[in-house]
Enzyme design. Structure first.
Site, PDB file in Angstrom:
ATOM      1  N   PHE A   1      -9.406   8.704   8.538  1.00  0.00           N
ATOM      2  CA  PHE A   1      -8.822   9.387   7.192  1.00  0.00           C
ATOM      3  C   PHE A   1     -10.265   9.195   6.267  1.00  0.00           C
ATOM      4  O   PHE A   1     -11.169   8.565   6.757  1.00  0.00           O
ATOM      5  CB  PHE A   1      -7.787   8.956   6.636  1.00  0.00           C
ATOM      6  N   GLY A   2      -9.854   9.594   5.205  1.00  0.00           N
ATOM      7  CA  GLY A   2     -10.788   9.368   4.007  1.00  0.00           C
ATOM      8  C   GLY A   2     -12.308   9.685   4.232  1.00  0.00           C
ATOM      9  O   GLY A   2     -12.677  10.747   4.788  1.00  0.00           O
ATOM     10  N   TYR A   3     -13.222   8.643   4.312  1.00  0.00           N
ATOM     11  CA  TYR A   3     -14.645   9.023   4.334  1.00  0.00           C
ATOM     12  C   TYR A   3     -15.040   8.917   5.837  1.00  0.00           C
ATOM     13  O   TYR A   3     -16.237   8.971   6.188  1.00  0.00           O
ATOM     14  CB  TYR A   3     -15.579   7.903   3.893  1.00  0.00           C
ATOM     15  N   ASP A   4     -13.969   8.805   6.689  1.00  0.00           N
ATOM     16  CA  ASP A   4     -14.646   8.530   8.010  1.00  0.00           C
ATOM     17  C   ASP A   4     -15.391   9.656   8.998  1.00  0.00           C
ATOM     18  O   ASP A   4     -16.345   9.183   9.666  1.00  0.00           O
ATOM     19  CB  ASP A   4     -13.346   8.528   8.997  1.00  0.00           C
TER      20      ASP A   4
ATOM     21  N   ASN B   1      -0.749   3.916   1.257  1.00  0.00           N
ATOM     22  CA  ASN B   1      -1.519   4.799   1.776  1.00  0.00           C
ATOM     23  C   ASN B   1      -1.056   4.717   3.225  1.00  0.00           C
ATOM     24  O   ASN B   1      -1.147   3.704   4.040  1.00  0.00           O
ATOM     25  CB  ASN B   1      -3.168   4.293   1.767  1.00  0.00           C
TER      26      ASN B   1
ATOM     27  N   THR C   1       0.996  -1.121   0.040  1.00  0.00           N
ATOM     28  CA  THR C   1       0.044   0.045   0.028  1.00  0.00           C
ATOM     29  C   THR C   1       0.888   1.151  -0.070  1.00  0.00           C
ATOM     30  O   THR C   1       2.018   1.285   0.517  1.00  0.00           O
ATOM     31  CB  THR C   1      -0.999  -0.037   1.236  1.00  0.00           C
TER      32      THR C   1
ATOM     33  N   ASP D   1      -7.630  -3.617  -0.055  1.00  0.00           N
ATOM     34  CA  ASP D   1      -8.472  -3.010  -1.017  1.00  0.00           C
ATOM     35  C   ASP D   1      -9.681  -2.749  -0.282  1.00  0.00           C
ATOM     36  O   ASP D   1     -10.338  -3.525   0.274  1.00  0.00           O
ATOM     37  CB  ASP D   1      -8.517  -3.632  -2.436  1.00  0.00           C
ATOM     38  N   SER D   2      -9.992  -1.532   0.012  1.00  0.00           N
ATOM     39  CA  SER D   2     -11.244  -1.203   0.826  1.00  0.00           C
ATOM     40  C   SER D   2     -12.026   0.142   0.030  1.00  0.00           C
ATOM     41  O   SER D   2     -11.541   0.594  -0.742  1.00  0.00           O
ATOM     42  CB  SER D   2     -10.785  -0.720   2.127  1.00  0.00           C
TER      43      SER D   2
ATOM     44  N   HIS E   1     -13.723  -2.565   9.446  1.00  0.00           N
ATOM     45  CA  HIS E   1     -13.582  -3.487   8.361  1.00  0.00           C
ATOM     46  C   HIS E   1     -12.231  -4.068   8.244  1.00  0.00           C
ATOM     47  O   HIS E   1     -11.946  -5.185   8.092  1.00  0.00           O
ATOM     48  CB  HIS E   1     -14.244  -2.617   7.041  1.00  0.00           C
TER      49      HIS E   1
END
Ligand code: ITT
Length: 201
Positions: free
Chosen positions: A154-157, A11, A9, A71-72, A182
Site C-alpha cells: 500500500f501507500g509508498y510501496d 489503516n 489504527t 506510526d510510520s 520496518h
C-alpha cells in the site's frame, strides 16, 4: 491480564500486515473499529515514537486492554527526510497514493541513484494496564526507483525499492515484505517484549 490486543489504527492495510506478523502470538487482535472505539486522534507529536504513543494512549483511555499503535512513514534523504511523520498527510490526506508517489518521483527527476536513498520507519508503542508504556522502532533501508512498480502492499510501496532485489516493496510477496519491513521488524521486537511480560505475569 486480558488476552486481547487493540490496535489503535484506522489503516486497514496496516491491520492486514499486523495480523500476519503477530498472528502466532495467540492473542486476539482487534482494530479500534472492531473494538467499537471511534475517536479522533490528533497526531501532533514531532517524532514517530511520540505519535505512536499519542495514538496508543488515546485508545487506552477508552478500554482496559493492551493497546498497540503504529506510526510510520517514508524518509527520503534527498528531500531532507520528507515526507517523514507527515507521510499520510503529504500533498493532502485525500490525495491518492498514485498522485503522491508521482509527485515524489517528479521531485527526484534527474537525481542519480546514489542520492535516492530512503527508508521506511515504523514506531510501535504499547500501553499496558499497570505497566510503563513501551516504544520500539524498526526501519528498512532502500531507494526511490525511477517509476512505480508492483501491485502488493500500500501507500509508498510502489516507489520504494530494496537494494538486494532491485524491486519495489509492492513487488514483494506479503511474506517477503513482512520478513524485512520496518513494521515486521518493530512488531517482532514488541512481540518479544509482550511475551516476556506475559511469562512474568
Ligand atoms: P493510523 O494513524 O490510523 O494508523 P495512517 O495511515 O494515518 O493510519 P500513519 O499516520 O502512521 O498512519 O501514516 C503512515 C503513512 O506512511 C501511511 O499512510 C503510508 O502512506 C506510509 N507508510 C507506512 N508504512 C508503509 C508501508 O509499509 N508501505 C507503504 N507505505 C507506508
Amino acid at each position: 491480564m486480558s488476552r486481547r490486543i487493540i490496535f489503535a489504527t484506522g489503516n486497514e492495510h496496516k491491520m492486514i500486515e499486523i495480523r500476519q506478523i503477530l498472528g502466532d502470538l495467540g492473542w486476539e487482535i482487534l482494530s479500534m473499529k472492531e473494538a467499537g472505539i471511534s475517536i479522533d486522534i490528533v497526531e501532533d507529536g514531532t517524532t514517530f515514537e511520540e505519535n505512536a504513543l499519542i495514538k496508543a494512549r488515546a485508545v487506552a483511555s477508552c478500554c482496559d486492554d493492551i493497546v498497540l499503535a503504529d506510526d510510520s512513514g517514508l524518509e527520503i534523504d534527498y528531500l531532507n527526510k520528507e515526507p517523514g511523520i507527515y507521510s499520510s498527510r503529504y500533498a493532502g490526506e485525500d490525495t491518492s497514493y498514485d498522485i503522491k508517489n508521482q509527485m515524489l518521483l517528479d521531485r527526484l527527476r534527474g537525481v542519480p541513484r546514489e542520492k535516492r536513498t530512503a527508508r521506511f520507519v515504523c514506531a510501535v508503542a504499547a500501553v499496558i494496564p499497570g505497566q510503563e508504556p513501551m516504544v520500539v522502532r524498526g526501519t528498512i533501508e532502500g531507494y526511490i526507483g525511477e517509476q512505480p512498480a508492483g501491485e502488493n502492499g500500500f501507500g509508498y510501496d510502489p516507489i520504494f525499492y530494496v537494494e538486494d532485489r532491485n524491486c519495489s516493496t509492492a513487488e514483494l510477496t506479503p511474506e517477503e515484505k513482512n520478513a524485512r519491513s520496518h513494521r515486521g521488524n518493530a512488531l517482532r521486537q514488541m512481540r518479544k517484549k509482550l511475551k516476556n511480560l506475559l511469562t512474568e505475569a
